[in-house]
Every structure is written in C-alpha cells, then in structure tokens.
Design a protein around this motif. Structure first.
Motif, mmCIF file in Angstrom:
data_model
loop_
_atom_site.group_PDB
_atom_site.id
_atom_site.type_symbol
_atom_site.label_atom_id
_atom_site.label_comp_id
_atom_site.label_asym_id
_atom_site.label_seq_id
_atom_site.Cartn_x
_atom_site.Cartn_y
_atom_site.Cartn_z
ATOM 1 N N GLU A 1 20.246 21.525 13.883
ATOM 2 C CA GLU A 1 21.705 21.623 13.988
ATOM 3 C C GLU A 1 22.399 21.780 12.645
ATOM 4 O O GLU A 1 23.628 21.758 12.566
ATOM 5 N N ASN A 2 21.628 21.955 11.569
ATOM 6 C CA ASN A 2 22.228 22.077 10.241
ATOM 7 C C ASN A 2 22.942 23.418 10.054
ATOM 8 O O ASN A 2 22.598 24.417 10.687
ATOM 9 N N ASN A 3 23.928 23.393 9.177
ATOM 10 C CA ASN A 3 24.673 24.592 8.790
ATOM 11 C C ASN A 3 24.385 24.910 7.338
ATOM 12 O O ASN A 3 23.976 24.033 6.560
ATOM 13 N N ALA A 4 24.606 26.158 6.943
ATOM 14 C CA ALA A 4 24.494 26.551 5.538
ATOM 15 C C ALA A 4 25.411 27.736 5.306
ATOM 16 O O ALA A 4 25.387 28.703 6.070
ATOM 17 N N VAL A 5 26.237 27.648 4.276
ATOM 18 C CA VAL A 5 27.191 28.707 3.969
ATOM 19 C C VAL A 5 26.965 29.181 2.535
ATOM 20 O O VAL A 5 26.908 28.368 1.610
ATOM 21 N N PHE A 6 26.833 30.502 2.368
ATOM 22 C CA PHE A 6 26.751 31.111 1.045
ATOM 23 C C PHE A 6 28.118 31.653 0.664
ATOM 24 O O PHE A 6 28.802 32.276 1.492
ATOM 25 N N VAL A 7 28.507 31.402 -0.564
ATOM 26 C CA VAL A 7 29.712 32.011 -1.119
ATOM 27 C C VAL A 7 29.287 32.774 -2.371
ATOM 28 O O VAL A 7 28.646 32.200 -3.259
ATOM 29 N N VAL A 8 29.625 34.058 -2.423
ATOM 30 C CA VAL A 8 29.268 34.890 -3.561
ATOM 31 C C VAL A 8 30.543 35.248 -4.321
ATOM 32 O O VAL A 8 31.469 35.835 -3.747
ATOM 33 N N GLY A 9 30.596 34.861 -5.584
ATOM 34 C CA GLY A 9 31.751 35.164 -6.425
ATOM 35 C C GLY A 9 31.356 36.076 -7.568
ATOM 36 O O GLY A 9 30.210 36.081 -8.017
ATOM 37 N N ALA A 10 32.320 36.852 -8.054
ATOM 38 C CA ALA A 10 32.049 37.785 -9.146
ATOM 39 C C ALA A 10 31.580 37.044 -10.392
ATOM 40 O O ALA A 10 30.720 37.533 -11.132
ATOM 41 N N ALA A 11 32.117 35.855 -10.644
ATOM 42 C CA ALA A 11 31.766 35.107 -11.841
ATOM 43 C C ALA A 11 30.643 34.106 -11.586
ATOM 44 O O ALA A 11 29.658 34.061 -12.319
ATOM 45 N N VAL A 12 30.776 33.298 -10.528
ATOM 46 C CA VAL A 12 29.817 32.223 -10.287
ATOM 47 C C VAL A 12 28.513 32.734 -9.699
ATOM 48 O O VAL A 12 27.474 32.084 -9.788
ATOM 49 N N GLY A 13 28.537 33.933 -9.093
ATOM 50 C CA GLY A 13 27.343 34.444 -8.435
ATOM 51 C C GLY A 13 27.179 33.850 -7.048
ATOM 52 O O GLY A 13 28.159 33.599 -6.350
ATOM 53 N N GLU A 14 25.928 33.572 -6.664
ATOM 54 C CA GLU A 14 25.628 33.114 -5.312
ATOM 55 C C GLU A 14 25.486 31.599 -5.271
ATOM 56 O O GLU A 14 24.677 31.019 -5.998
ATOM 57 N N THR A 15 26.280 30.949 -4.424
ATOM 58 C CA THR A 15 26.197 29.502 -4.252
ATOM 59 C C THR A 15 25.959 29.192 -2.781
ATOM 60 O O THR A 15 26.441 29.900 -1.905
ATOM 61 N N MET A 16 25.219 28.118 -2.520
ATOM 62 C CA MET A 16 24.889 27.750 -1.140
ATOM 63 C C MET A 16 25.315 26.312 -0.876
ATOM 64 O O MET A 16 25.088 25.420 -1.690
ATOM 65 N N PHE A 17 25.917 26.100 0.301
ATOM 66 C CA PHE A 17 26.373 24.777 0.720
ATOM 67 C C PHE A 17 25.690 24.443 2.046
ATOM 68 O O PHE A 17 25.844 25.168 3.025
ATOM 69 N N TYR A 18 24.941 23.354 2.048
ATOM 70 C CA TYR A 18 24.057 23.034 3.167
ATOM 71 C C TYR A 18 24.298 21.606 3.646
ATOM 72 O O TYR A 18 24.553 20.718 2.833
ATOM 73 N N GLY A 19 24.210 21.407 4.944
ATOM 74 C CA GLY A 19 24.330 20.051 5.457
ATOM 75 C C GLY A 19 24.547 20.045 6.952
ATOM 76 O O GLY A 19 24.527 21.088 7.617
ATOM 77 N N PRO A 20 24.779 18.862 7.521
ATOM 78 C CA PRO A 20 24.997 18.746 8.969
ATOM 79 C C PRO A 20 26.307 19.402 9.377
ATOM 80 O O PRO A 20 27.353 19.133 8.784
ATOM 81 N N GLY A 21 26.236 20.279 10.368
ATOM 82 C CA GLY A 21 27.421 21.013 10.792
ATOM 83 C C GLY A 21 28.217 20.319 11.874
ATOM 84 O O GLY A 21 29.272 20.803 12.284
ATOM 85 N N ALA A 22 27.724 19.204 12.364
ATOM 86 C CA ALA A 22 28.424 18.487 13.430
ATOM 87 C C ALA A 22 27.992 17.023 13.388
ATOM 88 O O ALA A 22 27.238 16.607 12.513
ATOM 89 N N GLY A 23 28.490 16.263 14.354
ATOM 90 C CA GLY A 23 28.141 14.846 14.418
ATOM 91 C C GLY A 23 29.318 13.977 14.026
ATOM 92 O O GLY A 23 30.194 14.391 13.269
ATOM 93 N N ALA A 24 29.312 12.751 14.536
ATOM 94 C CA ALA A 24 30.445 11.855 14.350
ATOM 95 C C ALA A 24 30.730 11.575 12.882
ATOM 96 O O ALA A 24 31.837 11.826 12.390
ATOM 97 N N LEU A 25 29.751 11.078 12.152
ATOM 98 C CA LEU A 25 30.016 10.650 10.775
ATOM 99 C C LEU A 25 30.159 11.814 9.796
ATOM 100 O O LEU A 25 31.029 11.759 8.918
#
Length: 429
Positions: free
Chosen positions: A281-305
C-alpha cells in the motif's frame, strides 16, 4: 493570559481518531514548536454513545455540525469525514464564520479546491490540505515550500495504495485480479465498491492537486487520460517480467514548453527503477526540477496515523500563523495559464498485446499498420493464444499520442486483430 487555540473536528473515524491521538501524545512538543496550546473542544460523530477510549475524555461529542461551525470559541475546523457535497458545505460555513480549515479530503480539493481557496482568501482564513495526497508523505508542502525556487518539470509516481497493493499481490504471488481485490477489501485497503481506486479515478484526482501546486495549472478531471487496472491479466504481468519490467499504476504530470500533460494508467516500469520496488500500500512520488534534478518521496499512502500526521502538520502551521498574526495567506499562490500539451508533442514507448487470427498475411498487415504511422518495433514476441489465434506482444519505439491513436484506430478496423491492452513503457531510470 494567552488563551488556548480551540479546535473542532468533523469526523471521528480512523483519521479523526488518529488526529486526536497525535495531539494528545505530542501535546508538549507541539506547544514548544508553535508557541501555542491546541485544545480539541468538540468532535462531530454519528453516535455519541459509542465508547471511544481515553483520548476522547474531556471532549464534547456532538451529532450536530452546527455545534462546531457556529461555536465562536473554535478557531480551527478539521474536516476528516469524507464525502464531497456535505464536506464542501461545512467547510464553506466554517470559512465564512472566520474559522481556519484543515482537510484531508482529496476528492473535494480536486473538484472544488479553487472555489474554496478563493473563499478562504475572501474571509482571510487559512485552508490547508497536505493530507489530501499520499497520506503521510509531505509532498504538497515540499512542492510549495522546499522546491518553490526551482522550475518543476515532472511529477509522477504511485499515488494510490489500493492498486499498488493489488498489483504487488498479482506480481509477487500470482494472484488474479479478483483474488488481489478480495485481499485488499479484507484488509480495508479497498472499499466494497472499489471503482474509484481500480479505475484510476482516485489517482487522477490526486494528480489534479499535484498539477495545480507544481505547475500552477488547473487541469480538469475530464482532461486527464485515465485508465485503471481492471484489464491487467497475469499474462501481462508475466510478460512484463520477461521483458525486464514491472507493471505499476502511475500518475504523471509533465511540463513541456509552458504546457502540461497529465495522465493516469498502467505503466511498464524498468525493474531497476525505484518505483518498481514500491510494494503493497506504499506510495512514491518523483519530482524532477531543473535545478535539483530527480527527487523521490516514499512512504505510506494511507492509514490512520500516517494521514493524521499530515493533518496535524497542517494544524501546527495554522497555529504558528495565528501566533504570528499571518493567517489568511493561501497554501499555494503560484498560478500559470493552463495549457495542455498537444498529442503530437507527447511521446512514449508502448507495450501492446494483440490477439491475431492465425492466417496468412496477418503479420504483413500488422507491419503495414505500424509503417503507415511511421512507428517501428523495439521488441516483438509471438505466443499461442488459442487454437485459431496467436498473441503478439509488441514494445514500440517512441511515438507520439497522435501516432498511437491512429494505430489503435487502424487495429480496430483490421479484420482478425483485437488489441487487448496498450500500456506506456517508462524508459530507464
């Protein structure tokens, strides 16, 4: 003597109870961070008689939303009840009453976010919604704050935990679609009616929000090409493995020449790409910026806490604003004229599975269809499909959407050919 900041919560389900739990457990830390004391005064519930544990002690429970919305002592309203129409009405009333609002309602923000932001601006109130996308991953605030100085080029990834859970079970356990869906429902990841998840609607709504914040463009749901996972067969998953890929439901917003293309659908992801390894059920989002390049954000995409953590993060931001006297600024003020990238400028490789009648001249006809659209084959594999037909799997060279549409239309008109699936293929890391 400084008074406490009073909070009212609309909804006391898994997220609402999680919000209360975090506020109670981290009360001292939150007070130090904000310089303010947050106190939950009232909570809207369906049944006041239901036992709710120690975290609800000392809090007034009510079945009447007006008790919260019309309470002059309440400074912040937290909406975690879901729904669209009723939630919109309650949030509108809260803003008009001069109350700041924090919501986790992705459907509402995707469909009516601009209207509510304008209303919050009119009444000089804060409106925050970090928890509306990717649960506990702070992706919205990262885009709005941390990457504000960069030119964002792409936002893409796995933004629906239910479908990722199902595809993980189909890929790792050889579960059928139906078996994977049943497991997701038993664990509470999928609703009894899973339409919004399995048809890609939930992911598309999240991409509306991500596109609005990353590019300042207001793309409507009907402008997003949206496909779900109902058509994915175990045979496609096995073939993807054979070719060195994993199938994931990917939402993508890509900027090109001051225009944007947003889509949601199954994608063949190279097995060495980080998204291929995102499980359950995990999510992961990539954001690509002209300066920062490729960054990835990963973690639980749902759930109470996890979701409640994002809600409380917004509460802390609002509390700081109240203390500093800086409320009334919008979560994101970046706006850009909305331009959609034309089909001829949207390119990708594609995976196509075609059921072809076993008769002379069929391969020649298939080759002709692709040649007429000036598209070549990167890989082509033929397998028996039935006694009278074969399954032909093609990975194409890069082609644009206009070429893809022409090929699909030509295949529909061709005798003895049936296009089973057509998925995008992600190229490299």
């Amino acid at each position: 003597m400084k008074r406490k900041i009073q909070v009212g919560i609309l909804g006391f389900g898994t997220v609402g109870s999680g919000v209360l739990r975090i506020l109670k457990q981290h009360e001292s830390k939150i007070k130090q961070i904000t310089g303010e004391e947050l106190n939950v005064k009232k909570v809207l519930v369906r049944n006041v008689e239901k036992k709710r544990g120690e975290f609800s002690e000392g809090i007034e429970l009510t079945t009447n939303a007006a008790d919260i919305l019309m309470d002059e002592d309440i400074d912040i309203v937290v909406e975690v009840m879901g729904s669209i129409v009723q939630a919109k009405d309650y949030i509108s009333q809260a803003l008009k009453a001069g109350k700041h609002v924090v919501t986790a309602n992705k459907d509402l923000i995707a469909l009516h976010g601009n209207e509510l932001v304008a209303l919050a601006n009119d009444y000089q109130c804060d409106l925050y919604y970090e928890a509306s996308v990717a649960g506990g991953i702070p992706i919205l605030r990262t885009i709005v704050d941390s990457l504000a100085s960069d030119h964002i080029q792409k936002v893409f990834g796995i933004v629906n935990g239910t479908t990722n859970f199902m595809l993980s079970k189909m890929t790792n356990n050889n579960d059928t679609y139906e078996e994977a869906l049943q497991k997701a429902q038993e664990l509470g990841f999928a609703e009894n009616d899973p339409t919004n998840d399995v048809d890609g609607i939930d992911a598309a709504r999240k991409m509306v929000i991500l596109t609005r914040l990353a590019f300042g463009m207001n793309v409507e749901l009907e402008q997003i090409e949206t496909r779900g996972i109902r058509d994915i067969q175990l045979a496609d998953i096995e073939m993807a493995k054979r070719l060195g890929y994993r199938i994931k439901l990917i939402g993508a917003a890509i900027e090109k020449d001051n225009s944007v293309r947003v889509d949601v659908g199954p994608v063949l992801v190279p097995e060495d790409h980080p998204l291929a390894g995102v499980q359950n059920e995990n999510n992961a989002v990539f954001v690509v910026g002209a300066a920062v390049g490729e960054t990835m954000f990963y973690g639980p995409g749902a759930g109470a806490l996890p979701t409640a953590t994002s809600v409380v993060s917004d509460l802390i931001t609002v509390a700081k604003n109240i203390g500093l006297g800086t409320t009334g600024t919008v979560f994101n003020s970046y706006q850009h004229e909305t331009n959609l990238t034309e089909d001829k400028d949207v390119e990708s490789k594609y995976y196509m599975a075609i059921d072809m009648q076993d008769q002379t001249g069929q391969f020649l006809e298939l080759t002709k269809i692709f040649n007429e659209s000036d598209v070549g084959f990167d890989q082509i594999i033929q397998q028996p499909f039935s006694k009278a037909s074969a399954k032909v799997v093609i990975v194409t060279h890069r082609m644009n959407k206009a070429q893809q549409n022409r090929i699909i239309n030509d295949l529909k008109k061709a005798e003895g050919m049936n296009l089973l699936v057509c998925f995008k293929v992600m190229e490299g890391k």
